[in-house]
Design a protein around this motif. Structure first.
Motif, PDB file in Angstrom:
ATOM      1  N   TYR A 100      -8.434  18.264  -3.588  1.00 46.09           N
ATOM      2  CA  TYR A 100      -7.072  18.232  -4.128  1.00 46.09           C
ATOM      3  C   TYR A 100      -6.088  17.954  -3.004  1.00 46.09           C
ATOM      4  O   TYR A 100      -6.370  18.189  -1.825  1.00 46.09           O
ATOM      5  CB  TYR A 100      -6.711  19.573  -4.783  1.00 46.09           C
ATOM      6  CG  TYR A 100      -6.338  20.637  -3.780  1.00 46.09           C
ATOM      7  CD1 TYR A 100      -5.008  20.852  -3.415  1.00 46.09           C
ATOM      8  CD2 TYR A 100      -7.326  21.413  -3.165  1.00 46.09           C
ATOM      9  CE1 TYR A 100      -4.668  21.799  -2.464  1.00 46.09           C
ATOM     10  CE2 TYR A 100      -6.991  22.365  -2.218  1.00 46.09           C
ATOM     11  CZ  TYR A 100      -5.669  22.554  -1.870  1.00 46.09           C
ATOM     12  OH  TYR A 100      -5.342  23.492  -0.916  1.00 46.09           O
ATOM     13  N   ILE A 101      -4.945  17.452  -3.374  1.00 43.39           N
ATOM     14  CA  ILE A 101      -3.775  17.433  -2.501  1.00 43.39           C
ATOM     15  C   ILE A 101      -2.594  17.933  -3.323  1.00 43.39           C
ATOM     16  O   ILE A 101      -2.512  17.659  -4.522  1.00 43.39           O
ATOM     17  CB  ILE A 101      -3.471  16.028  -1.919  1.00 43.39           C
ATOM     18  CG1 ILE A 101      -3.257  14.999  -3.037  1.00 43.39           C
ATOM     19  CG2 ILE A 101      -4.565  15.578  -0.959  1.00 43.39           C
ATOM     20  CD1 ILE A 101      -2.735  13.639  -2.528  1.00 43.39           C
ATOM     21  N   SER A 102      -1.715  18.681  -2.703  1.00 42.74           N
ATOM     22  CA  SER A 102      -0.498  19.119  -3.384  1.00 42.74           C
ATOM     23  C   SER A 102       0.691  18.398  -2.759  1.00 42.74           C
ATOM     24  O   SER A 102       0.860  18.412  -1.536  1.00 42.74           O
ATOM     25  CB  SER A 102      -0.335  20.634  -3.273  1.00 42.74           C
ATOM     26  OG  SER A 102      -1.280  21.292  -4.093  1.00 42.74           O
ATOM     27  N   VAL A 103       1.502  17.765  -3.605  1.00 43.15           N
ATOM     28  CA  VAL A 103       2.584  16.892  -3.140  1.00 43.15           C
ATOM     29  C   VAL A 103       3.885  17.274  -3.844  1.00 43.15           C
ATOM     30  O   VAL A 103       3.885  17.552  -5.048  1.00 43.15           O
ATOM     31  CB  VAL A 103       2.260  15.403  -3.435  1.00 43.15           C
ATOM     32  CG1 VAL A 103       3.321  14.487  -2.830  1.00 43.15           C
ATOM     33  CG2 VAL A 103       0.872  15.031  -2.939  1.00 43.15           C
ATOM     34  N   ARG A 104       4.967  17.271  -3.097  1.00 46.39           N
ATOM     35  CA  ARG A 104       6.276  17.501  -3.718  1.00 46.39           C
ATOM     36  C   ARG A 104       6.649  16.277  -4.564  1.00 46.39           C
ATOM     37  O   ARG A 104       6.502  15.143  -4.104  1.00 46.39           O
ATOM     38  CB  ARG A 104       7.358  17.715  -2.654  1.00 46.39           C
ATOM     39  CG  ARG A 104       7.232  19.015  -1.883  1.00 46.39           C
ATOM     40  CD  ARG A 104       8.359  19.145  -0.866  1.00 46.39           C
ATOM     41  NE  ARG A 104       8.255  20.365  -0.092  1.00 46.39           N
ATOM     42  CZ  ARG A 104       8.787  21.531  -0.452  1.00 46.39           C
ATOM     43  NH1 ARG A 104       9.464  21.627  -1.598  1.00 46.39           N
ATOM     44  NH2 ARG A 104       8.647  22.595   0.305  1.00 46.39           N
ATOM     45  N   PRO A 105       7.143  16.476  -5.777  1.00 49.43           N
ATOM     46  CA  PRO A 105       7.493  15.341  -6.651  1.00 49.43           C
ATOM     47  C   PRO A 105       8.531  14.399  -6.055  1.00 49.43           C
ATOM     48  O   PRO A 105       8.577  13.222  -6.412  1.00 49.43           O
ATOM     49  CB  PRO A 105       8.025  16.016  -7.920  1.00 49.43           C
ATOM     50  CG  PRO A 105       7.385  17.358  -7.930  1.00 49.43           C
ATOM     51  CD  PRO A 105       7.275  17.765  -6.488  1.00 49.43           C
ATOM     52  N   GLU A 106       9.360  14.888  -5.125  1.00 48.62           N
ATOM     53  CA  GLU A 106      10.380  14.017  -4.534  1.00 48.62           C
ATOM     54  C   GLU A 106       9.833  13.117  -3.434  1.00 48.62           C
ATOM     55  O   GLU A 106      10.527  12.205  -2.970  1.00 48.62           O
ATOM     56  CB  GLU A 106      11.561  14.844  -3.987  1.00 48.62           C
ATOM     57  CG  GLU A 106      11.193  15.874  -2.947  1.00 48.62           C
ATOM     58  CD  GLU A 106      10.939  17.259  -3.527  1.00 48.62           C
ATOM     59  OE1 GLU A 106      11.155  18.244  -2.801  1.00 48.62           O
ATOM     60  OE2 GLU A 106      10.528  17.350  -4.704  1.00 48.62           O
ATOM     61  N   ARG A 107       8.596  13.342  -3.011  1.00 44.34           N
ATOM     62  CA  ARG A 107       8.012  12.480  -1.988  1.00 44.34           C
ATOM     63  C   ARG A 107       7.777  11.079  -2.539  1.00 44.34           C
ATOM     64  O   ARG A 107       7.409  10.897  -3.708  1.00 44.34           O
ATOM     65  CB  ARG A 107       6.676  13.052  -1.478  1.00 44.34           C
ATOM     66  CG  ARG A 107       6.759  14.383  -0.764  1.00 44.34           C
ATOM     67  CD  ARG A 107       7.493  14.340   0.554  1.00 44.34           C
ATOM     68  NE  ARG A 107       6.859  13.494   1.555  1.00 44.34           N
ATOM     69  CZ  ARG A 107       6.001  13.931   2.473  1.00 44.34           C
ATOM     70  NH1 ARG A 107       5.639  15.210   2.501  1.00 44.34           N
ATOM     71  NH2 ARG A 107       5.501  13.098   3.366  1.00 44.34           N
ATOM     72  N   HIS A 108       7.952  10.079  -1.693  1.00 45.71           N
ATOM     73  CA  HIS A 108       7.815   8.677  -2.109  1.00 45.71           C
ATOM     74  C   HIS A 108       6.412   8.397  -2.648  1.00 45.71           C
ATOM     75  O   HIS A 108       6.247   7.650  -3.619  1.00 45.71           O
ATOM     76  CB  HIS A 108       8.124   7.768  -0.921  1.00 45.71           C
ATOM     77  CG  HIS A 108       8.060   6.302  -1.239  1.00 45.71           C
ATOM     78  ND1 HIS A 108       8.769   5.727  -2.285  1.00 45.71           N
ATOM     79  CD2 HIS A 108       7.364   5.285  -0.655  1.00 45.71           C
ATOM     80  CE1 HIS A 108       8.517   4.431  -2.333  1.00 45.71           C
ATOM     81  NE2 HIS A 108       7.671   4.133  -1.366  1.00 45.71           N
ATOM     82  N   SER A 109       5.412   9.018  -2.051  1.00 41.40           N
ATOM     83  CA  SER A 109       4.028   8.759  -2.464  1.00 41.40           C
ATOM     84  C   SER A 109       3.660   9.425  -3.787  1.00 41.40           C
ATOM     85  O   SER A 109       2.650   9.064  -4.396  1.00 41.40           O
ATOM     86  CB  SER A 109       3.051   9.237  -1.380  1.00 41.40           C
ATOM     87  OG  SER A 109       3.135   8.427  -0.235  1.00 41.40           O
ATOM     88  N   TYR A 110       4.459  10.403  -4.216  1.00 43.68           N
ATOM     89  CA  TYR A 110       4.114  11.131  -5.438  1.00 43.68           C
ATOM     90  C   TYR A 110       3.948  10.184  -6.630  1.00 43.68           C
ATOM     91  O   TYR A 110       2.914  10.190  -7.305  1.00 43.68           O
ATOM     92  CB  TYR A 110       5.180  12.187  -5.739  1.00 43.68           C
ATOM     93  CG  TYR A 110       4.926  12.914  -7.043  1.00 43.68           C
ATOM     94  CD1 TYR A 110       4.115  14.042  -7.082  1.00 43.68           C
ATOM     95  CD2 TYR A 110       5.489  12.472  -8.244  1.00 43.68           C
ATOM     96  CE1 TYR A 110       3.863  14.705  -8.274  1.00 43.68           C
ATOM     97  CE2 TYR A 110       5.246  13.117  -9.432  1.00 43.68           C
ATOM     98  CZ  TYR A 110       4.430  14.236  -9.445  1.00 43.68           C
ATOM     99  OH  TYR A 110       4.173  14.876 -10.633  1.00 43.68           O
TER     100      TYR A 110
END
Length: 198
Positions: free
Chosen positions: A47-57
């Motif tokens: 898994y990876i956890s990513v903030r929704p505001e990140r460009h890669s999200y």
């Protein structure tokens, strides 16, 4: 030893500091992630956890594919840079001189300088709060054959792996044991036969 209560938070350190590469509609990007790990062995899942505001999200959400690139001491500066700069503003590959190669099982780039590239396909996205978790199946792994030993073992420790701990980057230290060493029986030394030399 005395202990005090501290505010709730994530104190599970150290963690691997990885660089995640992705592609969406012909655009490539790379971002640094510390919230990552193993979920399951069979089938292999991560898994990876990513903030929704990140460009890669949105890129990963749209493509449903990404690559986890393990980092090393030599990649420390690039690892930090890709965690604080956005792909909306620049081509981070070009800015850092990071060489790209093509993944074999997913449509995404891999970092040539990374000793291990873990190709992943998203199975589920779980909104959790500040971060959303991308649960993914590992569909292929590429490794640098420079670190392959004759017995078929991949010597990851020789790559100088980079880890993240409470805001800092660290290289790993010496090995203290191997899995199961605490309960492994010591081999008895064979007695040597034969009399004294005359």
């Amino acid at each position: 030893m005395s202990k005090i209560s501290w505010k709730p938070g994530n104190m599970i350190y150290p963690l691997p500091a990885v660089m995640v590469t992705c592609r969406d509609r012909g655009e490539d990007n790379v971002l640094t992630i510390a919230w990552t790990g193993t979920i399951c062995t069979n089938p292999p899942m991560t898994y990876i956890s990513v903030r929704p505001e990140r460009h890669s999200y949105d890129m990963i959400k749209n493509s449903k594919e990404f690559v986890i690139n393990l980092t090393t001491k030599a990649l420390a500066k690039a690892t930090d840079f890709c965690g604080v700069r956005s792909g909306r503003d620049m081509d981070k590959f070009k800015e850092l001189g990071l060489e790209k190669e093509e993944a074999q099982a997913v449509d995404a780039p891999v970092l040539a300088a990374s000793p291990v590239n873990i190709e992943c396909r998203v199975e589920e996205i779980i909104p959790l709060g500040s971060h959303h978790m991308f649960v993914a199946k590992v569909v292929n792994i590429m490794v640098d054959d420079e670190y392959m030993e004759e017995n078929g073992r991949f010597a990851l420790e020789k790559t100088n792996p980079l880890v993240y701990s409470h805001g800092g980057y660290f290289e790993t230290g010496k090995q203290l044991g191997t899995f199961g060493y605490s309960v492994r029986k010591k081999k008895k030394r064979k007695k040597q036969h034969g009399g004294k030399r005359k």
